[in-house]
Design a protein around this motif. Structure first.
Motif, PDB file in Angstrom:
ATOM      1  N   TRP A  51     -80.603  59.036 -75.315  1.00 40.33           N
ATOM      2  CA  TRP A  51     -81.396  59.115 -76.537  1.00 40.33           C
ATOM      3  C   TRP A  51     -82.774  59.634 -76.189  1.00 40.33           C
ATOM      4  N   HIS A  52     -83.264  60.534 -77.025  1.00 41.32           N
ATOM      5  CA  HIS A  52     -84.580  61.131 -76.794  1.00 41.32           C
ATOM      6  C   HIS A  52     -85.444  60.984 -78.039  1.00 41.32           C
ATOM      7  N   TRP A  53     -86.745  61.185 -77.841  1.00 44.96           N
ATOM      8  CA  TRP A  53     -87.611  61.448 -78.986  1.00 44.96           C
ATOM      9  C   TRP A  53     -87.359  62.882 -79.414  1.00 44.96           C
ATOM     10  N   ASN A  90     -83.637  56.042 -74.417  1.00 47.63           N
ATOM     11  CA  ASN A  90     -83.364  55.563 -73.065  1.00 47.63           C
ATOM     12  C   ASN A  90     -83.535  56.666 -72.035  1.00 47.63           C
ATOM     13  N   CYS A  91     -84.000  57.816 -72.495  1.00 49.93           N
ATOM     14  CA  CYS A  91     -84.380  58.875 -71.568  1.00 49.93           C
ATOM     15  C   CYS A  91     -85.714  58.486 -70.924  1.00 49.93           C
ATOM     16  N   PRO A  92     -85.768  58.350 -69.592  1.00 53.96           N
ATOM     17  CA  PRO A  92     -86.999  57.883 -68.942  1.00 53.96           C
ATOM     18  C   PRO A  92     -88.216  58.745 -69.253  1.00 53.96           C
ATOM     19  N   GLN A  93     -88.005  60.048 -69.340  1.00 56.44           N
ATOM     20  CA  GLN A  93     -89.151  60.924 -69.607  1.00 56.44           C
ATOM     21  C   GLN A  93     -89.683  60.723 -71.016  1.00 56.44           C
ATOM     22  N   CYS A  94     -88.778  60.547 -71.963  1.00 60.94           N
ATOM     23  CA  CYS A  94     -89.217  60.313 -73.334  1.00 60.94           C
ATOM     24  C   CYS A  94     -89.905  58.956 -73.460  1.00 60.94           C
ATOM     25  N   GLN A  95     -89.413  57.970 -72.724  1.00 61.44           N
ATOM     26  CA  GLN A  95     -90.032  56.646 -72.786  1.00 61.44           C
ATOM     27  C   GLN A  95     -91.480  56.699 -72.324  1.00 61.44           C
ATOM     28  N   ASP A  99     -86.807  70.183 -80.771  1.00 63.20           N
ATOM     29  CA  ASP A  99     -86.797  69.916 -79.340  1.00 63.20           C
ATOM     30  C   ASP A  99     -87.093  68.439 -79.101  1.00 63.20           C
ATOM     31  N   THR A 100     -87.136  68.067 -77.844  1.00 59.02           N
ATOM     32  CA  THR A 100     -87.426  66.680 -77.505  1.00 59.02           C
ATOM     33  C   THR A 100     -88.737  66.622 -76.746  1.00 59.02           C
ATOM     34  N   ILE A 101     -89.299  65.435 -76.694  1.00 61.40           N
ATOM     35  CA  ILE A 101     -90.564  65.256 -75.978  1.00 61.40           C
ATOM     36  C   ILE A 101     -90.413  65.639 -74.512  1.00 61.40           C
ATOM     37  N   CYS A 102     -89.237  65.389 -73.944  1.00 62.25           N
ATOM     38  CA  CYS A 102     -89.062  65.685 -72.524  1.00 62.25           C
ATOM     39  C   CYS A 102     -88.682  67.146 -72.299  1.00 62.25           C
ATOM     40  N   GLY A 103     -88.642  67.946 -73.357  1.00 58.48           N
ATOM     41  CA  GLY A 103     -88.562  69.384 -73.159  1.00 58.48           C
ATOM     42  C   GLY A 103     -87.205  70.032 -73.382  1.00 58.48           C
TER      43      GLY A 103
HETATM   44 ZN   LIG Z   1     -85.784  62.825 -73.280  1.00 54.15          ZN
END
Ligand SMILES: [Zn+2]
Length: 105
Positions: A18-20, A66-71, A40-44
């Motif tokens: 899951w992403h932002w 639960n994507c660490p980069q998005c968190q 797109d998502t925050i993590c790119g």
């Molecule tokens: Zn993400």
């Protein structure tokens, strides 16, 4: 039009985290449908671009990605509290994009 941000994932990649997800310049096009120039998502991760109409599906998304980069990225404690409060009432929540920069953790 404002950007929309919510916790989600690409339907054609359901094994993903899951992403932002951000809908850039989202314009309502009916119930849970939005025309947007970029998804797109925050993590790119770039999910779609060039002007697309997306339909938001209730996928039972968690309150946080639960994507660490998005968190780590982008959502400060204040905005997160706001989002969680609204999420008590709805699965998908439009959030005005803030101009604050992500902090290093
Ligand atoms: Zn993400």
């Amino acid at each position: 039009m404002p950007d929309m941000r919510f916790v989600g994932k690409a339907l054609d990649d359901f094994g993903d985290d899951w992403h932002w997800v951000i809908l850039h310049d989202a314009e309502p096009r009916g119930e849970r449908r939005y025309f947007t120039r970029l998804v797109d998502t925050i993590c790119g991760i770039r999910l779609d671009e060039g002007g697309v109409t997306v339909t938001l599906v209730d996928t039972g998304a968690p309150h946080e990605p639960n994507c660490p980069q998005c968190q780590q990225a982008g959502v400060g404690p204040g905005l997160r509290a706001q989002i969680e409060q609204v999420l008590e009432e709805a699965d998908l929540v439009p959030v005005r994009r803030t101009t604050s920069t992500p902090r290093e953790v």
